[in-house]
Design an enzyme around this catalytic site. Structure first.
Site, short mmCIF file in Angstrom:
data_model
loop_
_atom_site.label_atom_id
_atom_site.label_comp_id
_atom_site.label_asym_id
_atom_site.label_seq_id
_atom_site.Cartn_x
_atom_site.Cartn_y
_atom_site.Cartn_z
N GLU A 1 68.06 -34.35 78.73
CA GLU A 1 67.68 -34.65 77.34
C GLU A 1 66.47 -35.56 77.26
O GLU A 1 65.66 -35.46 76.33
CB GLU A 1 68.87 -35.27 76.60
N PRO B 1 88.46 -41.75 66.60
CA PRO B 1 89.61 -41.07 67.20
C PRO B 1 90.65 -40.59 66.19
O PRO B 1 91.50 -39.77 66.56
CB PRO B 1 90.20 -42.13 68.13
N GLY B 2 90.59 -41.06 64.96
CA GLY B 2 91.55 -40.58 63.97
C GLY B 2 91.26 -39.18 63.47
O GLY B 2 92.12 -38.57 62.84
N PHE C 1 80.03 -23.28 65.18
CA PHE C 1 79.50 -24.09 66.26
C PHE C 1 80.49 -25.21 66.61
O PHE C 1 80.79 -25.47 67.76
CB PHE C 1 78.14 -24.68 65.86
N PHE C 2 81.00 -25.85 65.56
CA PHE C 2 82.11 -26.79 65.71
C PHE C 2 83.39 -26.07 65.32
O PHE C 2 83.37 -24.91 64.94
CB PHE C 2 81.88 -28.03 64.86
N ARG D 1 68.98 -36.24 60.16
CA ARG D 1 70.38 -36.00 60.49
C ARG D 1 71.14 -35.54 59.25
O ARG D 1 71.01 -36.11 58.17
CB ARG D 1 71.02 -37.28 61.03
N GLU E 1 65.94 -25.13 69.35
CA GLU E 1 67.09 -25.78 68.74
C GLU E 1 66.72 -26.45 67.42
O GLU E 1 67.46 -27.29 66.91
CB GLU E 1 67.69 -26.80 69.71
#
Length: 375
Positions: free
Chosen positions: A278, A300-301, A193-194, A244, A329
């Site tokens: 959403e 961003p790293g 998925f990623f 999560r 989902e």
């Protein structure tokens, strides 16, 4: 050498060139027609299907002189969808010609309106062409069925690359110029998925010299959008709560997270469209005026994800909130409507530890008075 007939997205020459890893000018293409076949959009998808239809004609292109390597690359690109080559006779300006065409091996997918290449090119052409880069990163070792399973995420990441081209200010930071970064190698060691991509590259240093070659990896997801609904009359906000996996994987003592409404930006959507969709899915509310908060990279790293955050004016009467989310989902979401002051207290106590929500609440606290009705 083979002759292949294309009737759908591969009639878009930039896409075909990406799949074949060849220049567009090197491709020998001939207009052709396949009788007694029709091309129609696949329901809910960004591509068409072909099926027998007496009296109909499928317009397309023939790729001439297809060698073994080109054939292998095309088989890979099409293979994840259960397509295989079949022999047909097509009509060209020079008369009938033997060719091969990719046809579904199993049951035909559900189709809708007649396919229109120009319409597809206007909406999907550039996205699909960029998506082909990621698909072909798996060639030849990755099972092409993996690409088909994750193709919608691949499209979403391609759309993110297009949004990323928008000019951005560089008044303090060093502006990026052509040639500042030299990519030496690229691979994709993980894709589901990623995805994770790995690069060898070098870049210009601040002193003008070149850096040594370095190896870095980036975690790929689609861009996301968040929205904090705010009722100016009641001075209240809507927050959502859900389990999560990030806190769970970290070993956090609390795995349920208080957040803003959020979602991945689907291919073909704008961030504004995403948050309105959403809000209905997660909290069952309709948003009014949207106020752009910030756009930012949360990490961003290591991550390519870019987030667009909004505050939205909304009517949040007594009884708003409750349970929501899409069962398809596996979402299990609880919505809370609380006074803005209560939400700000939750930041201070650490119960809100979600960066997009914190940024949106701080923006709202700063701009609250101009959104509220005059006394």
């Amino acid at each position: 050498m083979d002759r292949l007939f294309f009737y759908g997205t591969l009639c878009h020459v930039p896409l075909l060139a990406r799949v074949l890893d060849r220049a567009e000018t090197d491709l020998v293409l001939t207009p052709a027609r396949l009788a007694d076949h029709a091309v129609r959009w696949v329901e809910g998808e960004s591509f068409p299907a072909i099926h027998p239809a007496p009296g109909a004609v499928a317009e397309g292109l023939c790729l001439e002189d297809v060698g073994p390597e080109a054939r292998a690359r095309l088989d890979y690109y099409e293979g994840g969808y259960g397509y295989a080559l079949a022999a047909v006779t097509v009509e060209t300006a020079a008369g009938p010609r033997a060719a091969q065409v990719y046809l579904p091996r199993g049951p035909a997918p559900q189709t809708g309106a007649a396919w229109n290449l120009a319409e597809w090119q206007a909406h999907w052409g550039e996205i699909a062409t960029l998506a082909a880069d990621e698909v072909m990163l798996g060639y030849p070792g990755r099972d092409p069925a993996v690409n088909a399973r994750r193709y919608r995420m691949i499209l979403a990441r391609a759309a993110a690359r297009i949004r990323a081209r928008e000019p951005a200010p560089a008044t303090l930071r060093r502006p990026t110029r052509p040639g500042d970064i030299q990519e030496l190698a690229r691979s994709q060691p993980y894709a589901n998925f990623f995805a994770v991509e790995e690069y060898d590259f070098r870049h210009r240093r601040f002193d003008g010299a070149w850096s040594p070659a370095v190896n870095r990896a980036a975690f790929f997801s689609a861009d996301a959008a968040t929205v904090l609904p705010y009722d100016p009359a009641r001075d209240a906000v809507l927050l959502i709560e859900q389990f999560r996996v990030g806190p769970y994987g970290r070993g956090d003592s609390e795995c349920w997270s208080i957040e803003a409404i959020a979602g991945l930006i689907d291919p073909g959507e704008t961030p504004e469209t995403t948050v309105r969709r959403e809000a209905v899915e997660e909290a069952g509310i309709t948003l009014g005026t949207l106020h752009r908060v910030y756009g930012y990279y949360p990490s961003p790293g290591a991550k390519t994800e870019f987030i667009y955050s909004f505050v939205a004016e909304a009517d949040l009467p007594e009884g708003s909130g409750g349970l929501g989310g899409l069962a398809a989902e596996d979402e299990d979401i609880r919505a809370h409507v609380v006074p803005l002051a209560r939400a700000m207290d939750l930041i201070e106590t650490g119960e809100i530890g979600n960066a997009p929500l914190i940024l949106s609440l701080l923006w709202l606290a700063r701009n609250r008075e101009r959104l509220r009705p005059s006394p």
